[in-house]
Design an enzyme around this catalytic site. Sequence first.
Site, PDB file in Angstrom:
ATOM      1  N   PRO A 275     -85.231 -69.948 -31.044  1.00 27.64           N
ATOM      2  CG  PRO A 275     -87.253 -70.529 -30.246  1.00 27.64           C
ATOM      3  CD  PRO A 275     -86.259 -70.868 -31.311  1.00 27.64           C
ATOM      4  CD  GLU A 276     -79.397 -67.377 -29.716  1.00 32.20           C
ATOM      5  OE1 GLU A 276     -78.625 -67.204 -28.841  1.00 32.20           O
ATOM      6  OE2 GLU A 276     -79.431 -66.928 -30.923  1.00 32.20           O
TER       7      GLU A 276
ATOM      8  CE  LYS B  69     -79.417 -73.130 -28.221  1.00 35.82           C
ATOM      9  NZ  LYS B  69     -79.019 -73.093 -29.606  1.00 35.82           N
TER      10      LYS B  69
ATOM     11  NE  ARG C 270     -77.491 -72.311 -36.748  1.00 33.45           N
ATOM     12  CZ  ARG C 270     -77.903 -72.480 -35.455  1.00 33.45           C
ATOM     13  NH1 ARG C 270     -77.238 -73.393 -34.729  1.00 33.45           N
ATOM     14  NH2 ARG C 270     -78.529 -71.621 -34.800  1.00 33.45           N
TER      15      ARG C 270
END
Length: 271
Positions: A2-3, A55, A258
Amino acid sequence: MPEGDTIHRAARALHTALAGQRIERFESVFAHLTRVDADQPIAGRHVQRVEARGKHLLMWLDDDLVLRTHMRMHGSWHIYRPGERWQRPRHELRILIETQPYVAVAFAVPVAEFVPAGTIEHEGVVAELGPDLLSDTFDTTEACARLAARPDTAIADALLDQRALAGIGNVFKSEALFAARVSPFAPVASLAPEQLARIVTTAVRQMRANVADTAAAGRTTTNRLDPSARLWVYGRGGQPCRRCGTPIQRAKQGPDARSTYWCERCQPRPS
Ligand SMILES: [Zn+2]
């Protein structure tokens, strides 16, 4: 993962459901939370408000106690009516907060702590966050200055550094750089101030569009309704660039390896 957009939407939903409500029951599998509950019971307090910072999700309770949670990869908060069937299994429960109208359940949330309200703004991860792209008071100049303070870092990695600016994750990192036509591998020092500002304002625009009520259908940066055409580059390795047709590249980047997606033609590497 989730961002910021997902967390802001979750915070808004939790705020609408829980703000002003008295907590009837609190439950958690985390010993460090139940210890606090044993000393200073959570049941009986009211939920004052719920908000997102980057976040992190912050739930402010009576008597100046804040519950901070972070979703990492698989965590999520759900809201149910009492007795309603849950959409995730019971063994994934980490925290349960029951009020009369709603039960809020945090599933598979790996990070949770109670923090005194007086310290959360002054020490710890929340205090160290850079400007939140989704905050009403977001300061582009401040965000650009914090990025510029990381001259040797590749821009894609700098965008993920939550102490530079808060809320961007892997998806918006790739999407904003594509829209701004900047290579994810360009060191921050190689970018002109206008380029940095364009990247930041692009990310803000993309993320804000995804917290709007109309964004419920799914995350998009292309503004196309076709579900297969929602994003420019993220998750599209090997598929043709929507602008020029060149196959989209994918690589692991940065200290945390990433995934980065980009178009070599639209976002040429700095020479
Ligand atoms: Zn292209």
